[in-house]
Scaffold this motif. Structure first.
Motif, PDB file in Angstrom:
ATOM      1  N   LEU B 231       0.681  -1.274  -0.047  1.00  0.00           N
ATOM      2  CA  LEU B 231       0.145  -0.140   0.159  1.00  0.00           C
ATOM      3  C   LEU B 231       0.926   1.250  -0.096  1.00  0.00           C
ATOM      4  O   LEU B 231       0.403   2.363   0.557  1.00  0.00           O
ATOM      5  N   GLY B 232       2.181   1.176  -0.217  1.00  0.00           N
ATOM      6  CA  GLY B 232       2.937   2.373  -0.460  1.00  0.00           C
ATOM      7  C   GLY B 232       3.865   2.738   0.717  1.00  0.00           C
ATOM      8  O   GLY B 232       4.389   3.890   0.386  1.00  0.00           O
ATOM      9  N   CYS B 233       3.978   1.977   1.601  1.00  0.00           N
ATOM     10  CA  CYS B 233       4.727   2.360   3.085  1.00  0.00           C
ATOM     11  C   CYS B 233       6.112   2.037   2.728  1.00  0.00           C
ATOM     12  O   CYS B 233       6.473   0.807   2.080  1.00  0.00           O
ATOM     13  N   ASN B 234       7.173   3.108   3.089  1.00  0.00           N
ATOM     14  CA  ASN B 234       8.576   2.444   2.894  1.00  0.00           C
ATOM     15  C   ASN B 234       8.864   1.535   4.162  1.00  0.00           C
ATOM     16  O   ASN B 234       8.048   1.404   5.013  1.00  0.00           O
ATOM     17  N   GLU B 235      10.257   1.041   4.299  1.00  0.00           N
ATOM     18  CA  GLU B 235      10.537   0.330   5.397  1.00  0.00           C
ATOM     19  C   GLU B 235      10.101   1.179   6.721  1.00  0.00           C
ATOM     20  O   GLU B 235       9.781   0.588   7.747  1.00  0.00           O
ATOM     21  N   TRP B 236      10.745   2.368   6.978  1.00  0.00           N
ATOM     22  CA  TRP B 236      10.411   2.940   8.036  1.00  0.00           C
ATOM     23  C   TRP B 236       9.340   3.253   8.447  1.00  0.00           C
ATOM     24  O   TRP B 236       8.554   2.967   9.546  1.00  0.00           O
ATOM     25  N   ARG B 237       8.289   3.529   7.635  1.00  0.00           N
ATOM     26  CA  ARG B 237       6.867   4.032   7.770  1.00  0.00           C
ATOM     27  C   ARG B 237       6.198   2.308   8.312  1.00  0.00           C
ATOM     28  O   ARG B 237       5.097   2.514   9.151  1.00  0.00           O
ATOM     29  N   THR B 238       6.571   1.269   7.456  1.00  0.00           N
ATOM     30  CA  THR B 238       6.252   0.243   8.151  1.00  0.00           C
ATOM     31  C   THR B 238       6.427  -0.149   9.508  1.00  0.00           C
ATOM     32  O   THR B 238       5.517  -0.642  10.110  1.00  0.00           O
ATOM     33  N   PHE B 239       7.629   0.115   9.623  1.00  0.00           N
ATOM     34  CA  PHE B 239       7.921  -0.184  11.205  1.00  0.00           C
ATOM     35  C   PHE B 239       7.215   0.718  12.055  1.00  0.00           C
ATOM     36  O   PHE B 239       6.704   0.154  13.215  1.00  0.00           O
ATOM     37  N   THR B 240       7.046   2.090  11.848  1.00  0.00           N
ATOM     38  CA  THR B 240       6.407   2.905  12.791  1.00  0.00           C
ATOM     39  C   THR B 240       4.843   2.777  12.848  1.00  0.00           C
ATOM     40  O   THR B 240       4.244   2.848  13.904  1.00  0.00           O
ATOM     41  N   ARG B 241       4.461   2.452  11.951  1.00  0.00           N
ATOM     42  CA  ARG B 241       2.830   2.313  11.646  1.00  0.00           C
ATOM     43  C   ARG B 241       2.292   1.062  12.020  1.00  0.00           C
ATOM     44  O   ARG B 241       1.226   0.780  12.467  1.00  0.00           O
ATOM     45  N   VAL B 242       3.194   0.012  11.780  1.00  0.00           N
ATOM     46  CA  VAL B 242       2.722  -1.639  11.916  1.00  0.00           C
ATOM     47  C   VAL B 242       3.342  -2.041  13.028  1.00  0.00           C
ATOM     48  O   VAL B 242       2.979  -2.592  14.039  1.00  0.00           O
ATOM     49  N   THR B 243       4.925  -2.288  12.695  1.00  0.00           N
ATOM     50  CA  THR B 243       5.438  -3.265  13.560  1.00  0.00           C
ATOM     51  C   THR B 243       5.543  -3.047  15.056  1.00  0.00           C
ATOM     52  O   THR B 243       5.152  -3.470  15.920  1.00  0.00           O
ATOM     53  N   ALA B 244       5.980  -1.386  15.016  1.00  0.00           N
ATOM     54  CA  ALA B 244       6.067  -1.010  16.497  1.00  0.00           C
ATOM     55  C   ALA B 244       4.601  -1.065  17.194  1.00  0.00           C
ATOM     56  O   ALA B 244       4.849  -1.532  18.518  1.00  0.00           O
ATOM     57  N   PRO B 245       3.678  -0.455  16.870  1.00  0.00           N
ATOM     58  CA  PRO B 245       2.461  -0.601  17.565  1.00  0.00           C
ATOM     59  C   PRO B 245       2.065  -1.863  17.968  1.00  0.00           C
ATOM     60  O   PRO B 245       1.639  -2.367  19.166  1.00  0.00           O
ATOM     61  N   LEU B 246       2.290  -2.856  17.116  1.00  0.00           N
ATOM     62  CA  LEU B 246       1.879  -4.275  17.423  1.00  0.00           C
ATOM     63  C   LEU B 246       2.775  -5.046  18.543  1.00  0.00           C
ATOM     64  O   LEU B 246       2.219  -5.891  18.892  1.00  0.00           O
ATOM     65  N   SER B 247       3.884  -4.375  18.294  1.00  0.00           N
ATOM     66  CA  SER B 247       5.011  -4.953  19.621  1.00  0.00           C
ATOM     67  C   SER B 247       4.692  -4.193  20.648  1.00  0.00           C
ATOM     68  O   SER B 247       5.374  -4.947  21.817  1.00  0.00           O
ATOM     69  N   LEU B 248       3.976  -3.331  20.799  1.00  0.00           N
ATOM     70  CA  LEU B 248       3.862  -2.584  22.278  1.00  0.00           C
ATOM     71  C   LEU B 248       3.514  -3.479  23.595  1.00  0.00           C
ATOM     72  O   LEU B 248       4.200  -3.192  24.465  1.00  0.00           O
ATOM     73  N   PRO B 249       2.554  -4.575  23.237  1.00  0.00           N
ATOM     74  CA  PRO B 249       2.356  -5.226  24.475  1.00  0.00           C
ATOM     75  C   PRO B 249       3.839  -5.964  24.914  1.00  0.00           C
ATOM     76  O   PRO B 249       4.057  -6.015  26.209  1.00  0.00           O
ATOM     77  N   GLY B 250       4.587  -6.450  24.116  1.00  0.00           N
ATOM     78  CA  GLY B 250       5.956  -6.933  24.552  1.00  0.00           C
ATOM     79  C   GLY B 250       6.784  -6.066  25.181  1.00  0.00           C
ATOM     80  O   GLY B 250       7.440  -6.193  26.044  1.00  0.00           O
ATOM     81  N   VAL B 251       6.700  -4.667  24.586  1.00  0.00           N
ATOM     82  CA  VAL B 251       7.622  -3.828  25.478  1.00  0.00           C
ATOM     83  C   VAL B 251       7.192  -3.287  26.672  1.00  0.00           C
ATOM     84  O   VAL B 251       7.796  -3.241  27.652  1.00  0.00           O
ATOM     85  N   ILE B 252       5.615  -3.379  27.026  1.00  0.00           N
ATOM     86  CA  ILE B 252       5.055  -2.992  28.054  1.00  0.00           C
ATOM     87  C   ILE B 252       5.563  -4.116  29.170  1.00  0.00           C
ATOM     88  O   ILE B 252       5.957  -3.804  30.172  1.00  0.00           O
TER      89      ILE B 252
END
Lengths: 348, 328
Positions: B231-252
């Motif tokens: 859908l047009g995200c570059n690597e960085w945006r994929t990380f900030t918009r998808v990977t990072a938010p979904l990994s939040l429970p692990g971070v907490i």
């Protein structure tokens, strides 16, 4: 391994004896000693010579031991408290008077340890091992003679001094340095000692406050000076010949680990036999050579000869003991000490 | 000195506490799984009661009583004023000693210092741990599995031993300094300060940060990333918009599991810090073992438990489902 075997064997013996039902309760002695504080072959020898079975139990701190002794009346016949605990146990009426007719070997005890102020006339206690607190120093790093606590405050030794992380000892030597008694409850003296220790910490002389780590670090030349117990000093000097031990002229602490009989002991005569046995010169020599603390036994000292008597760490000359004191129990005053010590540790 | 014969109302307090706790467990399990399954929870319930609930009640009991077992709030005054016992004595000694009465800040200072060290430790663990977890979870990285093993192997050894091993590395005549001198450099003092304590804490607690993050990252469906890129995200945006938010429970979960043991750390300051600064755990230990004052020691423990509960509550807000698999 020897220990494990000994424990296993004694377990087997206990099981065997109890299963035959032939263990007469009268012929045991329940001994409660510090961990690693005896040559264990001595126990077997005692059993062989007297036919009295030794139930041997260990503790690691005076405080643990006191709790157990209070909680289990009758469980122990001989215990090995330090001198200030003897005083405490006496105050609680927990100690029996020793019948010295059954302990003739008491005559070998060093004169300067007899009739101590913690137990006048030795009514309740027989010295087992003793030692001092002093300065262990590295002769390659310290050129001047070490004869005063003042050297621990000398900024020449910046970041080069190990202090003891132990309230009583560290406050005690500072009080001595300032000319007070180690047992003083005079607030002005105690506040002065605290200020002196904070001054020392802020000046950057102190490298660390530690207890068990010091001896090995001194062996590895990690610091020039350290406050240590004489037993640790002897251990370190054996491993590093550059080290030497001194008791400052202002005086220091002499500690004595004693043998006592609780008033609730079930086998008092066996207990006296056991104490007498440990005071026999050849047995006292065995124990001294196993644990290398100072022996209170003149007979043992004679047997050990030149090697022992020429060793000023183990056998300090009378003049360096002249200003030394025993600790007295301060359990009811410890909160005061703890508040001062907290401020020392918190100073930055 | 201390016997554990408690007055009747302490037993009642303990009884009521137990009843409420058992009732709560049984009710909640029954509601979710029916009667039969609730039986399976009974060994665990028993375990919790004996080793968690009863000790907590005892701590509370000691915190609110004096040496004779009478109710008091004095122990908490000891926390605020570490000179409390000393000052009380001076107060009875007359005017000439009035100058010695000062509030002792030792306990409060130590708590603040411990919280600050725990905060630093958690931040450093997160900064080091998140990238490590990313590498480990990346299926294209062959080396990922190896890193997992490398993280696990040191944990097979007792943490006291590992900390003592650091001591022989950092000492003035330790391995690192000997090596530096061999190369002709001056030795540096690495030990006996707060940085060494922080190093020891990060080293010991890092795996507790890495593994929860790794777990939640490796559960991520790789298709999500692919979809984002379609859908047009570059690597960085994929990380900030998808990977990072979904990994939040692990971070907490990682933050909780690092922060909690960090605040309560003891032994590491003594070994690597040379006992020059105390942390709150050391303070509690000395209250119990040196001073033999279980009452003040319990009050300090309670204050720390309440702080930890509060921080858990805040973190739970951020991860209401508890998806991180941690204890938050």
């Amino acid at each position: 391994m020897k220990k494990v075997l000994a424990i296993l064997l004694s377990l087997v013996m206990v099981v065997l004896l109890s299963s035959c039902g032939s263990a007469p309760q009268s012929n045991v002695v329940n001994v409660y000693n510090w961990e690693d504080y005896i040559d264990e072959s001595v126990l077997e020898q005692f059993e062989k010579e007297t036919g009295i079975h030794v139930n041997y139990m260990n503790f690691t701190t005076n405080e643990d031991m006191m709790v157990q002794v209070r909680a289990n009346p009758g469980a122990y016949d001989v215990i090995f408290p330090s001198e200030y605990c003897v005083e405490q146990l006496m105050a609680e009426n927990l100690l029996a008077e020793i019948n010295y007719d059954n302990v003739p070997n008491m005559k070998y005890t060093l004169e300067n340890l007899l009739n101590p102020d913690y137990d006048p006339d030795n009514k309740h206690s027989v010295p087992y091992m003793w030692g001092t607190v002093g300065i262990l120093y590295n002769t390659k790093m310290v050129d001047e003679p070490v004869d005063s606590w003042a050297i621990l405050w000398d900024t020449k030794y910046m970041n080069n001094v190990f202090m003891l992380d132990s309230i009583r000892d560290t406050m005690g030597i500072t009080l001595k340095y300032l000319g007070y008694s180690m047992n003083t409850r005079e607030p002005v003296a105690l506040e002065a000692a605290k200020d002196k220790l904070i001054e020392q910490k802020k000046s950057g002389v102190v490298k660390a406050y530690q207890v068990d780590e010091t001896k090995d670090k001194m062996v590895q030349n990690e610091a020039a000076l350290a406050v240590v117990w004489s037993g640790d000093a002897q251990y370190a000097i054996d491993l590093n010949p550059d080290l030497a031990y001194a008791i400052p002229k202002e005086g220091s602490n002499v500690w004595v680990d004693c043998m006592v009989i609780p008033s609730t002991a079930k086998n008092k005569e066996n207990a006296e036999k056991f104490i007498d046995f440990l005071c026999r010169p050849d047995i006292a020599q065995k124990n001294c050579e196993e644990i290398w603390y100072s022996s209170p036994n003149t007979g043992a000292i004679e047997l050990m000869g030149e090697e022992y008597t020429s060793n000023t760490t183990m056998n300090p000359p009378a003049e360096s003991l002249a200003n030394c004191e025993y600790f007295h129990s301060i359990q009811d005053f410890i909160a005061f000490y703890e508040a001062l010590w907290g401020e020392v540790k918190n100073a930055k | 000195m201390y016997n554990v014969s408690l007055p009747w109302w302490a037993w009642v307090m303990m009884g009521v506490g137990l009843a409420v706790f058992v009732g709560f467990i049984i009710l909640s399990v029954r509601r979710n799984h029916g009667v039969k399954r609730s039986l399976f929870a009974s060994p665990y319930t028993l375990w919790m009661i004996i080793f968690t609930v009863v000790p907590c009640i005892l701590v509370a009991y000691y915190a609110f009583t004096d040496a004779n077992g009478a109710f008091t709030l004095d122990n908490f005054r000891h926390f605020w004023d570490s000179n409390h016992a000393k000052n009380e004595l001076y107060a009875t000694m007359g005017d000439e000693y009035a100058g010695y009465i000062t509030r002792g800040t030792v306990n409060v200072d130590t708590l603040v210092y411990s919280l600050w060290m725990a905060f630093l430790c958690t931040v450093i663990c997160l900064l080091l741990g998140y990238p490590a977890a990313l590498f480990m979870a990346d299926r294209n990285m062959k080396i990922g599995a190896t890193i997992v093993v490398l993280f696990i192997i040191p944990m097979w050894m007792n943490f006291l031993l590992r900390t003592i091993a650091w001591m022989s590395l950092l000492e003035d005549n330790g391995l690192i300094n000997s090596f530096l001198r061999l190369l002709g450099f001056e030795g540096v003092q690495l030990m006996y300060n707060s940085s060494a304590v922080l190093l020891g804490m990060v080293y010991n607690f890092l795996p507790f940060m890495v593994f929860p993050i790794y777990t939640s990252l490796s559960k991520l469906d790789p298709k999500l990333g692919e979809a984002a890129q379609d859908l047009g995200c570059n690597e960085w945006r994929t990380f900030t918009r998808v990977t990072a938010p979904l990994s939040l429970p692990g971070v907490i979960s990682g933050i909780t599991m690092v922060f909690m043991p960090s605040v309560t750390t003891f032994f590491i300051p003594r070994i690597l810090g040379g006992g020059n600064t105390m942390m709150f755990g050391d303070l509690i230990e000395s209250k119990f073992l040196t001073e033999g004052n279980w009452n003040v020691g319990s009050a300090l423990s309670m204050i720390m438990m309440i702080l930890i509960l509060l921080s858990l509550g805040i973190l739970r807000k951020a991860d209401p489902e508890g998806e991180g698999g941690g204890i938050a």
